[in-house]
Design an enzyme around this catalytic site. Structure first.
Site, PDB file in Angstrom:
ATOM      1  N   TYR A   1       3.778   0.794 -37.036  1.00 43.20           N
ATOM      2  CA  TYR A   1       2.865  -0.289 -36.656  1.00 43.20           C
ATOM      3  C   TYR A   1       3.031  -0.536 -35.163  1.00 43.20           C
ATOM      4  O   TYR A   1       3.953  -1.214 -34.729  1.00 43.20           O
ATOM      5  CB  TYR A   1       3.215  -1.534 -37.469  1.00 43.20           C
ATOM      6  CG  TYR A   1       2.233  -2.675 -37.408  1.00 43.20           C
ATOM      7  CD1 TYR A   1       1.104  -2.637 -36.596  1.00 43.20           C
ATOM      8  CD2 TYR A   1       2.446  -3.812 -38.180  1.00 43.20           C
ATOM      9  CE1 TYR A   1       0.219  -3.688 -36.562  1.00 43.20           C
ATOM     10  CE2 TYR A   1       1.564  -4.877 -38.151  1.00 43.20           C
ATOM     11  CZ  TYR A   1       0.464  -4.814 -37.341  1.00 43.20           C
ATOM     12  OH  TYR A   1      -0.413  -5.877 -37.296  1.00 43.20           O
TER      13      TYR A   1
ATOM     14  N   THR B   1      -1.913 -10.194 -40.154  1.00 44.65           N
ATOM     15  CA  THR B   1      -2.843 -11.151 -40.772  1.00 44.65           C
ATOM     16  C   THR B   1      -2.225 -11.773 -42.010  1.00 44.65           C
ATOM     17  O   THR B   1      -2.518 -12.923 -42.345  1.00 44.65           O
ATOM     18  CB  THR B   1      -4.162 -10.446 -41.135  1.00 44.65           C
ATOM     19  OG1 THR B   1      -4.656  -9.772 -39.982  1.00 44.65           O
ATOM     20  CG2 THR B   1      -5.200 -11.434 -41.627  1.00 44.65           C
TER      21      THR B   1
ATOM     22  N   LYS C   1      -0.393   3.349 -36.732  1.00 44.69           N
ATOM     23  CA  LYS C   1      -1.471   2.366 -36.578  1.00 44.69           C
ATOM     24  C   LYS C   1      -1.509   1.982 -35.110  1.00 44.69           C
ATOM     25  O   LYS C   1      -0.623   1.297 -34.612  1.00 44.69           O
ATOM     26  CB  LYS C   1      -1.173   1.153 -37.460  1.00 44.69           C
ATOM     27  CG  LYS C   1      -2.145  -0.018 -37.388  1.00 44.69           C
ATOM     28  CD  LYS C   1      -1.633  -1.109 -38.336  1.00 44.69           C
ATOM     29  CE  LYS C   1      -2.590  -2.283 -38.479  1.00 44.69           C
ATOM     30  NZ  LYS C   1      -2.586  -3.170 -37.292  1.00 44.69           N
TER      31      LYS C   1
END
Length: 305
Positions: free
Chosen positions: A135, A47, A163
């Site tokens: 990630y 993001t 994550k």
């Protein structure tokens, strides 16, 4: 609470068309998140458009965030990039500027093998004392972590968390139980894919890496607190209120919706980096209507302070 637990809010990174970051806007955004009690702030995640920013601009983002929040809210910084040595330098930069933790995606052009990803993570973890979160974002990176690879990485010093992407709806609790029962369970296990956040929180995940938290931190905070205090009814009410937003996330991708929402809420005035395009005016209006419907539902059900 450890660094990778609770609500980690992921804001956009306001920048101009040339990729120069608006540090005042960054400070305003992270200050807003900190004041609203997020457990950590995820700078330069997907993001935050890390892949579109130079090393210099990434460093300016962190410097601005540290100036804005100081020690009040931990800062997790994305260091994903193509080359291992560049990722090592980004890790060093993050430590030098005051980051509390790191987040790294396996960015690639030539698809990575499982062994190449292992060596990449091990090499980056070796140059820092900061805790590093894996990630796992196959939708964006087109790389999928096998369970064996995650188990190997769990033994690497300084790798502290993973994550995870959203599994099929209804499958979060099963996946989380399997991960915790394996060697991967020594890691903090958090989830992204905001539309499954309610399911993940009620299943007892360690953290929520949240796009929503980057522009509606109070509502995201309500969900996390309700899950922690066994108020499943409140989590369910929040999830129902958010369904219009989740539909747009899944239709357009959360990044474009986050820009439209952040602008509408007056938290920044920014556009995604080229070649990404903002939503059409018609679709931006759909975001506005979804947010208004969500906030009305929250007010009706007394979900916000």
């Amino acid at each position: 609470m450890s660094l990778f637990h609770g609500l980690s809010a992921f804001p956009i990174t306001p920048a101009n068309a040339e990729g120069v970051v608006d540090t005042e806007a960054v400070m305003h955004l992270v200050g807003h998140l900190s004041k609203n009690g997020v457990d950590s702030i995820g700078l330069l995640g997907s993001t935050g458009t890390y892949a579109y920013l130079s090393r210099t601009e990434r460093r300016r983002v962190l410097r601005a965030a540290v100036k804005a929040v100081g020690d009040k809210t931990p800062l997790i910084v994305g260091i994903g990039t193509l080359r291992t040595d560049d990722a090592q330098n980004l890790a060093r930069d993050a430590a030098a500027e005051g980051a509390d933790g790191l987040l790294m995606a396996p960015v690639s052009y030539t698809p990575l093998t499982q062994e190449e990803a292992y060596q990449h993570y091990a090499a980056v973890a070796a140059v820092t004392s900061l805790p590093l979160c894996i990630y796992n974002n196959p939708t964006t990176t087109h790389f999928s972590f096998g369970r064996e690879l995650l188990a190997r990485l769990a033994d690497v010093p300084n790798i502290a968390a993973v994550k995870m992407p959203a599994p099929a709806e209804g499958k979060v609790a099963q996946e989380l139980a399997e991960l915790r029962a394996s060697p991967i369970g020594k890691l903090s296990i958090g989830y992204s894919g905001d539309w499954i956040a309610a399911e993940a929180l009620l299943a007892g995940c360690d953290g929520w890496f949240s796009v929503l938290g980057g522009f509606l931190p109070q509502l995201a905070r309500t969900m996390v607190t309700a899950a922690r205090t066994s108020h499943a009814d409140v989590v369910s009410q929040c999830q129902k209120a958010l369904l219009p937003v989740w539909r747009l996330f899944r239709e357009f991708g959360s990044l474009r919706v986050a820009y439209a929402a952040t602008n509408f809420l007056g938290l920044a005035s920014a556009q995604p980096p080229l070649p990404l395009q903002p939503l059409s005016l018609q679709d931006q209006q759909r975001v506005v209507e979804a947010l208004r419907a969500c906030m009305q539902a929250c007010a009706t059900n007394h979900l916000l302070p």
